[in-house]
Design an enzyme around this catalytic site. Structure first.
Site, mmCIF file in Angstrom:
data_model
loop_
_atom_site.group_PDB
_atom_site.id
_atom_site.type_symbol
_atom_site.label_atom_id
_atom_site.label_comp_id
_atom_site.label_asym_id
_atom_site.label_seq_id
_atom_site.Cartn_x
_atom_site.Cartn_y
_atom_site.Cartn_z
ATOM 1 N N ARG A 38 18.653 49.537 26.914
ATOM 2 C CA ARG A 38 17.854 49.723 25.700
ATOM 3 C C ARG A 38 16.765 50.762 25.944
ATOM 4 N NH1 ARG A 38 14.103 45.088 22.742
ATOM 5 N NH2 ARG A 38 14.075 45.992 20.665
ATOM 6 N N ASP B 114 6.199 39.612 23.220
ATOM 7 C CA ASP B 114 6.416 41.029 23.531
ATOM 8 C C ASP B 114 5.899 41.875 22.387
ATOM 9 O OD1 ASP B 114 8.295 40.725 21.527
ATOM 10 O OD2 ASP B 114 10.038 41.003 22.818
#
Length: 591
Positions: free
Chosen positions: A196, A480
């Site tokens: 990613r 996050d």
């Protein structure tokens, strides 16, 4: 004034002083070789202490030449994509119109076509581990040794892009692929790496081409491909990617062009790069077919994620009171109509086009297993599995968990509910989703606990970034940039519209938020929830994070991304400014 970037550089400078000559020698050699190759327009920053091996391995003259050519080919196109986003947002604000499915692309939605076949190793993607930053070696190794089908190898939401983290993370991927990372299986026997890269909005400060810092995703993707693609392809293990924060099919088409150019440049077969697009923006939900079509030869499918997606409503429609989003912990879940419609449409679209529809990540953490914790352990595990069962019943082909201990229970859930590798046969033809379904805001209000929680999540995320960490644990869950994004977005919106608290009927004001920020940085809070805050330096870092958080939620214009703001635009305010209440003396007097 001191930016996040400058903070990192100052810290780095202090760290590298004893070895500065030898470290600068690494980049001197690299630039000398680049000049011999006729490359004078590309500059790479010096490595930091303990990153020399990664620097030498990754940033070879040939690799940097490839990066330079990749950037020169696509840098302007990335700029155009980001400008198009700005124009689209301005258009929505000025016209007060709402998005809908584009009539000009109806032929794509209505015609019969499928994406290229999904590779063998990705036929079953029941359980991926999410938010695995490869810069955290122990976490990455544990993921590689797990029984998960895949690993979201994350340079985005769960990762902080300091120079050290970028080099260590990319190097750990290199070591895993080249079978030089001790104690882990060969790459063909490990969970599949779903790489990613950063999203389009992020910049890499440590590489400059033609006098400009380069797009972060091109830096990540370029080095991952240059060093690993051929081995991954040979071992039937990649190269596979997650693509973050796309807002349109034009952005997907840009990634497709990047893939095709890279395949040709590296003499790889066309279509060997495969990517799953995370639908994290409300505008992208109106172009799911078009996104898959743009990536037709390279597509693996689409992914649902709750918090970035929900935050995008405030980003795009935050100026409208009718898009006031209620307390996310109490009133926002995948059961709500706008999110259920979104997931149903993802499943229907992907299965119609022959690819995977995957659900979001379970962020809950299991406590340590013990006799005393057994009931709590079982309660949290059951809560996660109940939520994931709903996703399976909706037709998803897989989902993510963060806690590696949830992998096996999740896989057992899959075995109990279905015997197939995927659920392509669930076409969900009964689903009829309109723009009203996708845009229907959930009912509900704002709570004092929700306000406090959002403040804490936002401040502690920034504090983690100032430590060079991309995610952290808080109240039994991993947090996050996605949860920080929704947290700061909601507070910005609640202040803007004076949202009324259910608890006492009081409107949310900046004064109220300031008071709660002060409470958040008091010792009785951080000593319990953030055990790493011990020294005066730690406490000052927390205060700096609180200053930065207050600044971002009080901006007149909504900042696009908290990560961009921290990495590129944010500056601390001087202690004499209006934010000087966040001195230690102010905190102490508040006690």
């Amino acid at each position: 004034m001191e930016s996040f970037l400058n903070t990192q550089r100052k810290m780095s400078a202090a760290e590298i002083q004893p070895k500065s000559c030898s470290l600068k020698g690494e980049s001197f050699y690299l630039h000398q070789e680049l000049r011999k190759m006729g490359i004078s327009n590309t500059e790479v920053a010096d490595p930091l202490v303990n990153c020399e091996e990664a620097y030498r391995t990754l940033l070879t003259p040939k690799a940097v030449q490839f990066l330079s050519e990749l950037v020169q080919e696509f840098d302007e196109k990335v700029t155009q994509v980001l400008q198009a986003r700005e124009w689209r947002k301005l258009e929505l604000k000025q016209s007060d119109t709402l998005p809908d499915f584009d009539p000009s692309t109806a032929h794509i939605r209505q015609s019969s076509w499928t994406v290229s076949p999904v590779p063998r190793r990705l036929q079953c993607r029941h359980v991926d581990l999410g938010d695995v930053s490869p810069s955290n070696t122990s976490h990455f190794v544990a993921a590689l040794k797990s029984s998960a089908q895949g690993i979201q190898t994350d340079f985005d939401d769960g990762h902080c892009p300091t120079w050290t983290n970028q080099l260590q993370g990319l190097h750990n991927v290199y070591r895993a692929v080249h079978n030089t990372l001790p104690g882990v299986p060969n790459i063909q026997d490990a969970p599949v790496l779903m790489l990613r890269p950063r999203a389009w909005n992020m910049v890499e400060h440590n590489l400059m081409v033609n006098g400009k810092e380069v797009p972060g995703p091109l830096f990540d993707f370029g080095l991952l491909m240059f060093h690993n693609a051929s081995i991954l392809l040979e071992k039937e293990s990649g190269p596979f990617f997650y693509l973050s924060k796309l807002e349109s099919s034009k952005e997907a088409a840009l990634w497709d062009a990047v893939f095709s150019w890279t395949e040709k440049k590296l003499k790889l077969p066309h279509g060997c790069v495969k990517a799953c697009v995370l639908i994290e923006n409300v505008l992208a939900s109106f172009e799911m077919h078009e996104i898959l079509y743009a990536l037709k030869d390279h597509s693996l499918g689409l992914n649902c994620g709750i918090w970035d997606y929900s935050a995008s409503f405030i980003n795009k429609f935050g100026h409208r009171r009718d898009f006031l989003l209620p307390d996310r912990n109490k009133y926002v879940s995948m059961d709500r109509h706008f999110l259920k419609s979104y997931m149903d449409l993802v499943v229907q679209t992907c299965h119609q086009r022959g690819c995977h529809a995957t659900g979001g990540m379970a962020a809950l953490l299991l406590p340590k297993m013990s006799t005393e914790n057994y009931s709590k352990y079982q309660e949290i595990q059951d809560k996660v599995l109940r939520a994931k069962q709903k996703e399976i019943e909706a037709g998803v082909d897989g989902f993510m968990v963060y806690d590696v201990r949830l992998v096996q229970p999740s896989q057992q859930l899959w075995k109990r509910l279905t015997s197939s590798e995927n659920q392509y046969s669930k076409l969900r033809s009964e689903v009829k989703v309109t723009n009203k379904d996708l845009l229907l805001m959930p009912s509900g209000g704002v709570t004092h606990d929700g306000l406090r929680h959002n403040i804490a999540v936002g401040i502690l995320f920034i504090e983690a970034w100032l430590r060079g960490v991309g995610h952290y644990y808080f109240k039994g869950a991993v947090e996050d940039s996605a949860t920080a994004e929704i947290s700061r977005s909601q507070i910005w919106q609640w202040i803007r519209f004076g949202a009324v608290l259910e608890d006492n009927g009081k409107p949310v004001t900046m004064a109220m938020v300031k008071s709660l920020i002060l409470e958040t940085v008091q010792e009785r809070f951080w000593s319990k929830e953030t055990r790493h805050i011990v020294t005066d330096k730690d406490r000052q870092r927390l205060l700096s994070a609180a200053q930065m958080f207050q600044e971002i939620i009080s901006k007149l214009d909504f900042p696009e991304f908290i990560t961009t703001y921290l990495n590129l635009d944010h500056t601390f305010l001087k202690s004499q400014s209006a934010f000087s209440f966040l001195s230690m003396s102010a905190v102490e007097s508040h006690l």
